[in-house]
Design a protein around this motif. Structure first.
Motif, PDB file in Angstrom:
ATOM      1  N   CYS A 188      67.114  -8.706  47.621  1.00  0.00           N
ATOM      2  CA  CYS A 188      67.992  -7.756  46.932  1.00  0.00           C
ATOM      3  C   CYS A 188      69.230  -8.448  46.373  1.00  0.00           C
ATOM      4  CB  CYS A 188      68.389  -6.650  47.914  1.00  0.00           C
ATOM      5  SG  CYS A 188      69.405  -5.354  47.216  1.00  0.00           S
TER       6      CYS A 188
ATOM      7  N   ARG B  32      64.506  -1.375  51.382  1.00  0.00           N
ATOM      8  CA  ARG B  32      65.941  -1.203  51.625  1.00  0.00           C
ATOM      9  C   ARG B  32      66.328  -1.321  53.091  1.00  0.00           C
ATOM     10  NH1 ARG B  32      69.590  -0.955  47.674  1.00  0.00           N
ATOM     11  NH2 ARG B  32      68.880   0.216  45.880  1.00  0.00           N
TER      12      ARG B  32
ATOM     13  N   CYS C 258      74.183  -4.710  47.360  1.00  0.00           N
ATOM     14  CA  CYS C 258      73.945  -3.349  46.871  1.00  0.00           C
ATOM     15  C   CYS C 258      74.751  -2.333  47.684  1.00  0.00           C
ATOM     16  CB  CYS C 258      72.459  -3.034  46.957  1.00  0.00           C
ATOM     17  SG  CYS C 258      71.837  -2.940  48.643  1.00  0.00           S
TER      18      CYS C 258
ATOM     19  N   ASN D 195      70.117 -11.624  52.169  1.00  0.00           N
ATOM     20  CA  ASN D 195      68.888 -10.898  51.833  1.00  0.00           C
ATOM     21  C   ASN D 195      68.541 -11.223  50.379  1.00  0.00           C
ATOM     22  OD1 ASN D 195      66.789  -9.089  51.482  1.00  0.00           O
ATOM     23  ND2 ASN D 195      68.102  -7.288  51.406  1.00  0.00           N
TER      24      ASN D 195
ATOM     25  N   SER E  54      73.729  -1.950  51.432  1.00  0.00           N
ATOM     26  CA  SER E  54      74.126  -3.053  52.313  1.00  0.00           C
ATOM     27  C   SER E  54      75.626  -3.044  52.567  1.00  0.00           C
ATOM     28  CB  SER E  54      73.694  -4.401  51.725  1.00  0.00           C
ATOM     29  OG  SER E  54      74.375  -4.680  50.512  1.00  0.00           O
TER      30      SER E  54
ATOM     31  N   ASP F 163      71.762  -9.430  48.506  1.00  0.00           N
ATOM     32  CA  ASP F 163      72.879  -9.100  49.400  1.00  0.00           C
ATOM     33  C   ASP F 163      73.276 -10.347  50.178  1.00  0.00           C
ATOM     34  OD1 ASP F 163      72.290  -6.408  48.697  1.00  0.00           O
ATOM     35  OD2 ASP F 163      70.799  -6.345  50.302  1.00  0.00           O
TER      36      ASP F 163
ATOM     37  N   CYS G 167      68.369  -4.244  53.631  1.00  0.00           N
ATOM     38  CA  CYS G 167      69.733  -4.070  53.123  1.00  0.00           C
ATOM     39  C   CYS G 167      70.602  -3.418  54.193  1.00  0.00           C
ATOM     40  CB  CYS G 167      69.733  -3.181  51.885  1.00  0.00           C
ATOM     41  SG  CYS G 167      68.719  -3.797  50.529  1.00  0.00           S
TER      42      CYS G 167
HETATM   43 ZN    ZN Z   1      70.404  -4.557  49.104  1.00  0.00          ZN
END
Ligand code: ZN
Length: 150
Positions: free
Chosen positions: A39, A122, A64, A36, A67, A41, A125
């Motif tokens: 973000c 999000r 994060c 991802n 995730s 991830d 995530c």
């Molecule tokens: Zn994330």
């Protein structure tokens, strides 16, 4: 709009701090990577299958809190599940994180992610590791990709 702190409930904090089934698997039958970039991830999901049932599942990578906690909760829930059961769980989870509607009759650690629906960025995530696990479970014989380590 709720404060973002509400998003980080105890379950999420706990799974982020002590992720379950975290680590590379020695001899996985299947491997899939979830990325991802929005973000940052990045996770690899490792599976050992017994027919269409997951015998063992681990994940590795970084990202994060949402995730990582989501991947941790997911691996805890998917062990021993068949592909059909995984798809049904993912369908429930996707509905939860996009609508925020909690099924009161079917509460689990997944419910902790209901607040995610207020933060559309999000949602990716939260669903990243699920996509990777479904990919791995559905598509046998994919070449393992290198794992990113810190
Ligand atoms: Zn994330």
């Amino acid at each position: 709009m709720q404060d973002i702190a509400d998003l980080y409930q105890a379950v999420i904090l706990d799974h982020n701090r002590r992720p379950r089934n975290f680590g590379e698997m020695e001899n996985p039958d299947r491997v899939a990577v979830g990325d991802n970039p929005v973000c940052g991830d990045h996770y690899t999901v490792f599976l050992q299958m017994d027919g269409d049932r997951i015998r063992e599942i681990t994940f590795h990578g970084a990202g994060c809190a949402i995730s990582k906690a989501s991947a941790s909760v997911m691996t805890s829930m998917l062990k021993g599940k068949t592909l059909a059961e995984i798809k049904a769980l993912y369908s429930d989870f996707h509905h939860l994180v996009t609508s925020g509607e909690i099924d009161e009759g079917n509460l689990s650690d997944l419910s902790a992610f209901a607040g995610v629906h207020q933060f559309p960025a999000r949602i990716k995530c939260a669903t990243l590791s699920w996509h990777a696990a479904l990919n791995a479970a559905e598509r046998p014989g994919e070449e393992p990709e290198p794992v990113t380590t810190e």
